[in-house]
Design an enzyme around this catalytic site. Sequence first.
Site, PDB file in Angstrom:
ATOM      1  CG  ASP A   1      -1.883   1.086   1.349  1.00  0.00           C
ATOM      2  OD1 ASP A   1      -1.666   2.120   0.692  1.00  0.00           O
ATOM      3  OD2 ASP A   1      -2.876   0.926   2.085  1.00  0.00           O
ATOM      4  CG  HIS A   2       3.184   4.085  -3.145  1.00  0.00           C
ATOM      5  ND1 HIS A   2       4.212   4.377  -2.270  1.00  0.00           N
ATOM      6  CD2 HIS A   2       3.662   4.408  -4.370  1.00  0.00           C
ATOM      7  CE1 HIS A   2       5.240   4.864  -2.924  1.00  0.00           C
ATOM      8  NE2 HIS A   2       4.940   4.888  -4.213  1.00  0.00           N
ATOM      9  NE  ARG A   3      -4.054   3.916   1.284  1.00  0.00           N
ATOM     10  CZ  ARG A   3      -5.214   3.436   1.740  1.00  0.00           C
ATOM     11  NH1 ARG A   3      -6.248   4.233   1.886  1.00  0.00           N
ATOM     12  NH2 ARG A   3      -5.338   2.169   2.053  1.00  0.00           N
TER      13      ARG A   3
END
Length: 489
Positions: free
Chosen positions: A461-463
């Site tokens: 999850d790039h967040r």
Amino acid sequence: MVSILKNPILRTPETHMETTMEIHVPDIGDFKSVDVIEVLVKPGDSVAAEQSLITVESDKATMEIPSPQAGIVRELRVKSGDKVSEGSLILLLELANAAGTPATPASAPAAGAAQANPSGATGASGAPATTAVAATAAAPAATAVAALPAAAQGTAPGSAPAASAAVSAPAPAPAPASAATGLPHASPSVRKFARELGVDLGRVSGTGPKGRIVQEDVQSFVKAELVRASAGNRAESSAPGGSVGGLSLLPWPKVDFARFGPIDVQPLSRIKKISGANLARNWVVIPHVTNNDEADITELEAFRVELNRENAKSGPKLTLLAFIVKACVAALKRYPDFNASLDGESLVYKRYYHIGFAADTPNGLVVPVIRDADRKGIFEIAEETATLSAKARDGKLGGADMQGGTFSISSLGGIGGTSFTPIINAPEVAILGVSKSVTRPQWDGTAFQPRLMLPLSLSYDHRVIDGAAGARFNAYLTQVLADMRRTLL
Ligand code: CAO
């Protein structure tokens, strides 16, 4: 066993003094010893006739048991987690008096109590010292449990849930129209709560026993939606000249396939419907990045084969998956962001290592979880994955077998492929996809050597995880798999 009284209050018509009624579990069909999953009232509460008192749950249905009369709850005789059957005492209810005046709330002045009980005497519990009248609660409303994969319910996926038919309480309140077609797993009161807030329970993940959606899940869902909506609004208002909030999509193409040739229409299995909704949400909401790497497992594979040869008669078969689970735990310990979950604007770091693995079953994908994988040895993990996989294939996984995961592995290595993009299993933040290992020439600095290379596809999850961290995690994983002694560090 207390018999069911059609109109219990008529048992004491002359005196109007016997105002305390025992409320018992009514006829709930064939179910014996069902779990009380919610107690919806407390001592002192005023309840109306037909108001729900408790929710019980069998493996097939949840039912709310309503009060047969209006009154004040004087004493509870059940608590959440108890098991009850027909006739079990639920609570003592001080009835509204014979003239139909509501009974006095517990907190009312003593004079009020005297009205219901002229002697003014109270029992040890504070309930008026009157002869208790036995009564059976009104017939429960049954609701099919359909959110869990059928495996968790012991029902064949794809078959219609049997709950509403199986509960033959007298004149049950009508189950919701969709009961036979797959409602999320939640009690009627939680459904009502969700309806009031306009929440589609199909979008809410349950954290209760067997994956049941509890009130807190609905609240968390609403909170998360509000946070998302306000983030969307912020982005929208700061977008130069264009809207970015919400997806503006074309409608799904509607095609009459039969026009082009013969067709066969099959309904999706229940597991596919549930996992499909989750996968779609996770794919749309989570910005996925997949990092691909390769681990040299030449030595590991030789070691595994050797161990399996030595233990051919005694131990469980050691699978590659068991070693990968162990290696992942080592990487998760080194990079704790991968063992975390997003909660609004915070990250929840988990200090336990429960590793889920995707299991392919005839009815669809399920993800059983190996709990506390950090405290288990390779043999134990191999044995557990074998047991859980067998349960998954036989449709016998319980809700608890699939809960609490902190990181997942999807291994397609036994089938084939060189890489793929596994979809993150929210609320986890990363998942490892494993493809088929192949022997390929590797340059060792002076010559090409045949090495067994295992493709690893890590979606994150790039967040939460930056690209560099994703690459580091995967690179470390390849090192651990190349030399499992690193798991000792
Ligand atoms: N590379 C090459 N061979 C592999 C391998 C790999 N990465 N992983 C396993 N194998 C081989 C094993 O050596 C074994 O071969 P032998 O029978 O000759 O010993 C065979 O494949 C079966 O392996 P296994 O018994 O260890 O089982 P597994 O770990 O491959 O699979 C499980 C277990 C539960 C993961 C699997 O049954 C499964 O369901 N996989 C599908 C998961 C899935 O659907 N993922 C997609 C989810 S996203 O849509």
